[in-house]
Structure formats: structure tokens, C-alpha cells
Design an enzyme around this catalytic site. Structure first.
Site, short mmCIF file in Angstrom:
data_model
loop_
_atom_site.label_atom_id
_atom_site.label_comp_id
_atom_site.label_asym_id
_atom_site.label_seq_id
_atom_site.Cartn_x
_atom_site.Cartn_y
_atom_site.Cartn_z
CB VAL A 1 0.64 6.20 2.92
CG1 VAL A 1 -0.38 5.51 3.88
CG2 VAL A 1 2.30 6.44 2.86
CB CYS A 2 -2.80 3.18 -0.92
SG CYS A 2 -4.65 2.95 -1.50
CG LEU A 3 -3.59 4.59 5.89
CD1 LEU A 3 -3.51 3.44 6.23
CD2 LEU A 3 -2.80 5.86 7.08
CG ASN B 1 -2.23 -1.44 1.03
OD1 ASN B 1 -1.06 -2.02 2.52
ND2 ASN B 1 -2.25 -1.51 0.29
#
Length: 183
Positions: free
Chosen positions: A84-86, A76
Site C-alpha cells: 500500500v502506498c499510503l 495506490n
């Protein structure tokens, strides 16, 4: 001072007071770096990352932008940009959250529980789903190669001259004492 800028200042100070090393960019409060240590009980443990944080003008009503400066191997996190893929940060952000939440809850959770079904690094996601042991080993290799204090511009601490002497140094200086001690 408007409410968002007071909140920005308060959250940044709270982050600094909670033992995170914070380095501001251009002496402002909107962009800064934070040293982040990999969580225990994860293959990231022992790694240290410099995380760039950018607070939008509308913070805390709009989420901060978070990115790893040094490389990290994670499904991620984009390997090249560090983005960041959060979900919590990008989509479900609430003004109730603050910067300490990001570094004490959200990022540790991201590293402890990667989501390979929503990848920014497809290769890491595929390897994690196919062979978890090899994935964990690759994570550790990246930590060794890219996530040491030296990799983020930190110099390992050296022993200062006012620290206690080692036992050998202490013993050798004892031998030079002449005479008897007072009774």
C-alpha cells in the site's frame, strides 16, 4: 515488558475488540492478518480483503507495514505484492495513531479517495483519470473475482441446526400434533 511491546499488545487487543477478525501469524503479536471490508458508497463495497500487518520492533514510533493479500484494483496498491502506498502510514505516521485508525480511517479513506498522481499501479491510475466509469467497473470485477470470503479462506456461514425452522418446516411439524390443547 518494554513500552513498545505493551503498546503493540494493547493496540492489537483494541483491534480485536472492535469487531475485526484478526488472525495472528506464528502466535506472535508482530505479524497478523485482518479481514477488511470495502467501504460503503465505493466500488469496493461488498469486497473482503485479508490484509497482512507487520509491526516493526519500534512500533508505535515506526509505522506498521500494510499489504493486501488478495488482489485489489487500486492506483495506490501494487497489484502483484499488495503493498500500500499510503502517505499517512508510510511518511506521516505518528505514535498517536493506532491499528484501529488504520482499519477505520486510513484504509477506508484510501479506497474512497484514490490518488492517481502517486501510483503503484500505473494502469489503474491511468484508467481512473481517463475513464472513471470503466475504472469503477474494473474495481467491481476484481471484487467479484478476488475479494469474496471464499477467496480469503473464509467459508460462508451455514445455517446451524439450532436456528429457527423455516415457516414450511414449522407448518409441516404442526400437522403431526395429535389431540386437543388444554383449555
Amino acid at each position: 515488558m518494554s513500552s513498545p511491546s505493551k503498546r503493540r499488545e494493547m493496540d492489537l487487543m483494541k483491534l480485536m475488540m472492535s469487531d475485526y477478525k484478526v488472525e495472528t501469524i506464528n502466535d506472535g503479536m508482530q505479524e497478523f492478518y485482518v479481514l477488511f471490508h470495502g467501504p460503503k458508497e465505493s466500488p469496493y463495497y461488498g469486497g473482503v480483503w485479508k490484509v497482512r500487518v507487520e509491526l516493526p520492533d519500534a512500533y508505535p514510533y515506526k509505522s506498521p507495514s500494510i499489504g493486501f493479500v488478495n488482489k485489489i484494483y487500486h492506483p495506490n496498491v501494487d497489484e502483484m505484492s499488495g503493498s500500500v502506498c499510503l502517505d499517512v502510514i508510510n511518511q506521516t505516521w505518528s505514535p498517536m495513531f493506532d491499528l484501529v485508525n488504520v482499519f477505520e480511517v486510513f484504509l477506508p479513506q484510501l479506497l474512497l479517495y484514490p490518488n492517481p498522481s502517486d501510483p503503484l499501479n500505473g494502469e489503474a491510475a491511468a484508467l481512473m483519470m481517463r475513464d472513471r466509469a470503466t475504472y469503477d467497473q474494473r474495481v467491481k470485477e476484481y471484487c467479484e473475482k478476488y475479494a469474496k470470503k471464499e477467496d480469503i479462506g473464509e467459508v460462508p456461514e451455514e445455517k446451524s441446526s439450532d436456528e429457527e425452522m423455516s415457516e414450511d418446516e414449522y407448518d409441516s411439524s404442526d400437522e403431526q400434533v395429535v389431540g386437543k390443547a388444554d383449555p
